[in-house]
Design a protein around this motif. Structure first.
Motif: not given
Length: 467
Positions: A249-253, A268-269, A291, A394, A450
């Motif tokens: 559930n990390e924002e960037q995976t 990404q959104r 997504r 990132y 999540s």
């Protein structure tokens, strides 16, 4: 009373029926049925045996009843891009040709007469793959225009099976994006693009989204399998389902969905349709809840699967990994995305020829062949990480590998080394889990993605490999 959800997950080499349910908050899986799937020649074309596959779908449903675990809901996912055209009597026009067939050779020239490659990417966000549906449709237009004249419906493979089960025609969004005919702005068919290419836009029906209830099976199917059943739409593209199950559930995976193909990317959104993204050959495929799966299609374990088959299954995948690790210092590498590895008559000979043609040491033993594949894959992963980090701005600390390929310990170790990232491997049945999660989200068992991903983390073993 336990509610059972059934995932029918059909990949490009095999299919499986997996039941899923909750016990004390954890997801439990049980495989009910497994069957093979492969392309075969018909009229000079590589084709899927659709009647056989549908027969296996029904066979698996009957097995659920035999073991006394009758699903209330079911969902089907498959590979992307391939489709059927139906006539006015709902009969398939022509052969159900698979993406490894060479009918699309040269078709990009006809597409680019309408819209050049740069503009097409800016409009769709989908990477150029010679087998994308946009090129398959052009092959039909050039070679069998009569099919397009008679066509009433365009259905991707899972949509066709859903139609046979329910009598309802619909196309699900995530798989539709693999056609390169969907707008990342509207998340619907790009009818202007479709018409400009000379494809009949009326055969492309409005898109539905994963988590939707399609409806009950027909009375004929109900009688045949012996119970009532409701069909739902998961992410019908297998990678879309697999990514939904990534236990983070990390924002960037950063993830790799590892199977016949290796799909490496992030979520990404908003789609990245920039020229920089096109030149990196990254794609923006649709995911659950609109997504975007921003990823690269990498040839994946298709190569090792083909080699295993050429050795008449004398060696298991585990044994090939073991032999590869023993030949770890073998120096040669190949471009795993080269066209020569897409559908060769002999994968072994193609690898040898590639090495010879690039003045590298030619592998001879099964271990040497395997290590060339695994090492080359890992190096490709490393380069892809660099591209993703540059474009997303990132830096990622880890990679989640899900799917059958996460069992390849040697490849996991190589991936950690090549990327400098910690690798988390698991779950294995990621696609089926994601399929089931979409059904559970659609029926409000989970209130959010999540919470669903948290349940995956709590329910399945995840292995860790340090860089």
């Amino acid at each position: 009373m336990t509610t059972y959800y059934l995932a029918v997950d059909i990949g490009a080499s095999s299919g499986r029926h997996i039941l899923g349910w909750l016990e004390e908050g954890k997801i439990v899986l049980e495989e009910v049925h497994r069957f093979s799937n492969e392309l075969s020649k018909k009229d000079g074309e590589l084709c899927w045996d659709v009647p056989y596959l549908f027969g296996e779908i029904k066979k698996g449903l009957k097995k659920c009843k035999e073991i006394g675990k009758i699903p209330t809901y079911m969902g089907i996912d498959t590979w992307g891009v391939d489709f059927v055209l139906l006539d006015e009597k709902d009969q398939i026009l022509g052969n159900t040709v698979g993406y490894r067939d060479d009918r699309t050779k040269g078709m990009e020239e006809f597409v680019y007469q309408v819209m050049d490659e740069k503009d097409l990417y800016a409009r769709t966000g989908i990477q150029k793959q010679p087998f994308n549906s946009i090129y398959q449709m052009m092959a039909i237009k050039q070679k069998h225009p009569e099919y397009l004249e008679r066509a009433k419906d365009f259905l991707l493979i899972p949509d066709y099976f859903n139609f046979l089960l329910t009598g309802k025609k619909s196309v699900e969004y995530t798989n539709a994006t693999t056609t390169q005919l969907v707008s990342p702005i509207t998340n619907q068919w790009d009818y202007e693009l479709i018409s400009s290419l000379g494809y009949p836009k009326e055969i492309f029906k409005e898109l539905r989204t994963s988590g939707d209830v399609l409806g009950p099976v027909t009375e004929e199917i109900r009688k045949e399998i012996g119970f009532d059943l409701t069909v739902m739409l998961p992410a019908t593209h297998d990678t879309g389902s697999a990514v939904l199950s990534v236990p983070s559930n990390e924002e960037q995976t950063l993830y790799i969905s590892s199977g016949t193909w290796s799909l490496m990317g992030i979520e990404q959104r908003k789609a990245d349709c920039s020229e920089e993204s096109r030149l990196a050959n990254l794609t923006n495929e649709g995911g659950f809840d609109y997504r975007f799966r921003y990823l690269k299609n990498i040839m994946g374990l298709w190569m090792i699967q083909s080699v295993k088959k050429e050795y008449h299954d004398e060696y298991s995948f585990a044994k090939l990994c073991e032999m590869a690790s023993e030949c770890n210092e073998f120096p040669s590498r190949v471009d795993v995305n080269a066209d020569c590895f897409l559908a060769p008559e002999s994968m072994i000979q193609s690898i040898k020829k590639y090495c010879e043609g690039t003045n590298q040491k030619v592998p001879q033993t099964p271990g040497e062949i395997a290590t060339v594949i695994y090492q080359s894959l890992a190096e490709c992963y490393g380069k892809t990480v660099e591209e993703l980090e540059k474009l997303s701005q990132y830096q990622y600390d880890s990679i989640h590998i899900v799917g059958g390929g996460c069992n390849a310990q040697y490849l996991n170790e190589l991936t950690a080394k090549a990327t400098g990232k910690t690798v988390y491997a698991g779950p294995t049945e990621a696609t089926a889990i994601g399929n089931i999660l979409a059904q559970m989200l659609g029926t409000k068992i989970f209130d959010s993605v999540s919470l669903a991903r948290e349940a995956v983390f709590e329910s399945f073993e995840i292995m860790k490999f340090k860089a």
